[in-house]
Write an enzyme that holds these catalytic residues in place. Structure first.
Site, PDB file in Angstrom:
ATOM      1  N   TYR A  14       0.851  -1.186   0.000  1.00 54.56           N
ATOM      2  CA  TYR A  14       0.000   0.000   0.000  1.00 54.56           C
ATOM      3  C   TYR A  14       0.888   1.238   0.000  1.00 54.56           C
ATOM      4  O   TYR A  14       1.947   1.259   0.648  1.00 54.56           O
ATOM      5  CB  TYR A  14      -0.907   0.037   1.229  1.00 54.56           C
ATOM      6  CG  TYR A  14      -1.930  -1.074   1.297  1.00 54.56           C
ATOM      7  CD1 TYR A  14      -3.229  -0.863   0.857  1.00 54.56           C
ATOM      8  CD2 TYR A  14      -1.588  -2.324   1.801  1.00 54.56           C
ATOM      9  CE1 TYR A  14      -4.171  -1.874   0.927  1.00 54.56           C
ATOM     10  CE2 TYR A  14      -2.524  -3.344   1.864  1.00 54.56           C
ATOM     11  CZ  TYR A  14      -3.808  -3.115   1.427  1.00 54.56           C
ATOM     12  OH  TYR A  14      -4.733  -4.120   1.486  1.00 54.56           O
ATOM     13  N   HIS A  17      -6.521   1.383  -2.166  1.00 56.37           N
ATOM     14  CA  HIS A  17      -6.294  -0.060  -2.299  1.00 56.37           C
ATOM     15  C   HIS A  17      -4.816  -0.331  -2.548  1.00 56.37           C
ATOM     16  O   HIS A  17      -4.040   0.570  -2.887  1.00 56.37           O
ATOM     17  CB  HIS A  17      -7.127  -0.621  -3.449  1.00 56.37           C
ATOM     18  CG  HIS A  17      -8.602  -0.574  -3.187  1.00 56.37           C
ATOM     19  ND1 HIS A  17      -9.255  -1.493  -2.405  1.00 56.37           N
ATOM     20  CD2 HIS A  17      -9.552   0.295  -3.610  1.00 56.37           C
ATOM     21  CE1 HIS A  17     -10.541  -1.203  -2.349  1.00 56.37           C
ATOM     22  NE2 HIS A  17     -10.752  -0.118  -3.069  1.00 56.37           N
ATOM     23  N   LYS A  50      -4.390  -4.820  -9.732  1.00 56.17           N
ATOM     24  CA  LYS A  50      -3.117  -4.777  -9.021  1.00 56.17           C
ATOM     25  C   LYS A  50      -2.020  -5.297  -9.940  1.00 56.17           C
ATOM     26  O   LYS A  50      -2.275  -6.082 -10.857  1.00 56.17           O
ATOM     27  CB  LYS A  50      -3.174  -5.595  -7.731  1.00 56.17           C
ATOM     28  CG  LYS A  50      -4.314  -5.189  -6.816  1.00 56.17           C
ATOM     29  CD  LYS A  50      -4.323  -5.975  -5.541  1.00 56.17           C
ATOM     30  CE  LYS A  50      -5.595  -5.715  -4.743  1.00 56.17           C
ATOM     31  NZ  LYS A  50      -5.895  -4.310  -4.566  1.00 56.17           N
TER      32      LYS A  50
END
Length: 533
Positions: A439, A447, A490
């Site tokens: 993070y 997120h 991601k």
């Protein structure tokens, strides 16, 4: 002040736009959301200002082009010489080692909030991430006016589930409607052509009075079809028999003799000649199904229903309180009494913070802000004792085994310490099938941006002479992990840890960790329609 010019330029550009295009229609009214009247807490950037549970006192920067910065630097340095800042960490938190869960438990409420707000360490044992079980319980009992992230997530998931169920139901209805329309065959015979409507009056549907379970119903019939969503008559449509829906709870299974004696309706409501049975079976009894009995079976073509979760193993729950042998007022009184006693009882915080072995050792070894106690003797462990204990516990099953340079704890802690030192908030990534999640500032701000998979690399010449190879991974393993991270927006990072040759176990943790090196590789999913370069 840096944002003022951009704001002013945006305002001036809006004035140049035609007023007719900017002015909203008269019927449009802009309504603002009502603000909560409850007291607001401190801003997030103030609540989570410290990245770790220690404070630092850096000197100001010196700019050669600005002589005033030199005086500022000298003043800050002289002030620290005269009155030195306090020794950090100012507070050392205590935790208890739990061999059953292979984690360190923090039970003090102030220590839990401090470790979470200063670096996002650990997770609540009753929560998904942030230890807020007490706040959720207060909201549930009406003693707190705020909102909890877990409740919002559960509500959003329930709405999404209902939306999917409604979409599946509409899809099934559309499929059934299409099948009914496709079952109609164009008339080709002379009798079918003569039976076509000759006027506008014939196009209107005719209603048939039928008795089902003793009640009268009216079903429109046009060209032999009752309705698109309803049931179809048992007669023939253009000479082709149509199937009958037998899934309804009010279906009446008549005998063969009753079907032969009752006149069948054909196209346009005209009667067709009675059919004679072709087999010699005996007349069966008429079976009537009660509409109150719920079926415990289902078809694969039926849409999922959210009410199916109310039953377990096909058994319906008790709907009447008298089935338990109690009267309704007694049950209502006991339920209200239990609810009132539950609301009036004092809420005790039963949640504790769980620190994984890498997080606990980082707080002890790198920051010195944690002391871990033995659950039997209640004496604190030293850093070297915890280092050996965590290495032994990382094996499965845990125990006193011969420690190796490629211990799971050593490899994972090297990566954890590496990214924590670079300023990333590193948290376990078991939810996404990886080892660590990175993070930028913390889970309350955004997120995770990166998902890290830890892989050992035996690049030293000693391992090559021994013929040691890293564990083989199939290609679909990497493809599955990369697909999951791409779906979750991601970026996948492969962190290779270079394993050093065997060393003396008498060395300290600092001397051992210096021998490890971490190499990072970013893996992105290649798409032909997006990556054409």
């Amino acid at each position: 002040m840096a944002d003022t010019p951009s704001t002013m330029s945006a305002t001036s550009n809006l004035r140049d736009v035609d007023s007719a295009s900017v002015k909203p229609p008269p019927s449009t009214q802009v309504t603002s959301r009502p603000r909560s009247s409850g007291p607001r807490g401190p801003p997030l950037h103030q609540l989570y200002a410290l990245p770790v549970p220690i404070r630092t006192f850096p000197l100001p920067s010196f700019y050669p082009s600005n002589p005033i910065s030199l005086f500022h630097l000298v003043y800050a340095w002289m002030s620290q010489l005269v009155s030195s800042p306090p020794i950090e960490p100012a507070v050392i938190y205590e935790g208890i080692w739990s061999p059953e869960t292979r984690s360190v438990q923090i039970k003090d409420s102030k220590s839990i909030r401090a470790l979470w707000e200063q670096g996002f360490f650990g997770k609540g044992n009753y929560s998904r991430s942030e230890p807020n079980w007490l706040k959720r319980e207060q909201v549930r009992r009406g003693k707190h006016n705020g909102h909890v992230a877990e409740d919002l997530t559960a509500k959003r998931r329930e709405e999404r589930k209902m939306m999917k169920w409604d979409r599946a139901r509409k899809e099934q209805e559309a499929i059934q409607r299409t099948r009914l329309l496709e079952a109609w065959v164009a008339p080709v015979g002379p009798m079918e052509l003569l039976a076509l409507p000759n006027s506008q009056r014939d196009l209107y549907p005719t209603y048939l009075n039928d008795s089902v379970n003793g009640r009268s119903t009216k079903d429109p019939v046009t060209n032999g079809v009752a309705s698109v969503d309803g049931m179809i008559d048992d007669s023939t449509l253009n000479g082709t028999p149509l199937p009958v829906d037998t899934n309804s709870a009010d279906t009446v299974v008549n005998t063969a003799a009753e079907k032969d004696t009752s006149p069948a309706l054909g196209m346009n409501g005209h009667s067709s000649p009675p059919r004679t049975p072709t087999d010699g079976t005996k007349a069966r009894k008429s079976v009537r199904f009660s509409p109150k009995v719920e079926s415990t079976t289902y078809k694969l073509s039926d849409p999922p229903s959210p009410l199916n979760g109310l039953q377990t193993n096909g058994s319906a729950t008790l709907s009447q309180p008298t089935e338990l042998g109690l009267s309704e007022p007694l049950i209502e009184h006991s339920a209200s009494t239990e609810k009132s006693s539950e609301l009036d009882a004092e809420i005790v915080d039963r949640e504790h913070l769980q620190l994984c072995m890498e997080e606990a050792f980082y707080l002890i070894f790198a920051l010195g802000a944690l002391a871990v106690l033995d659950p039997v003797t209640s004496k604190p462990y030293s850093a070297s004792e915890l280092f050996t204990l965590f290495r032994q516990t990382s094996y499965m099953p845990p125990g006193k085994v011969d420690l190796q340079p490629d211990d799971p704890f050593l490899i994972h802690y090297a990566v954890y310490h590496h990214f924590r030192s670079l300023g990333w908030v590193t948290r376990p990534g078991i939810k996404f099938g990886v080892d660590w999640m990175l993070y930028n500032r913390g889970p309350v701000f955004s997120h995770a941006e990166f998902a890290v998979v830890v892989l050992p690399a035996y690049t030293d010449s000693w391992w090559k002479a021994e013929g040691r190879q890293p564990p083989r991974r199939p290609w679909h393993w990497l493809h599955a992990i990369n697909r999951v991270q791409s779906t979750a927006l991601k970026t996948l990072v492969l962190a290779y840890v270079d394993i050093p040759p065997p060393f003396d176990e008498g060395l300290g943790a600092a001397d051992i960790l210096k021998r490890y090196k971490v190499r990072e590789f970013i893996v992105k999913r290649w798409l032909s329609n997006r990556n054409r370069d």
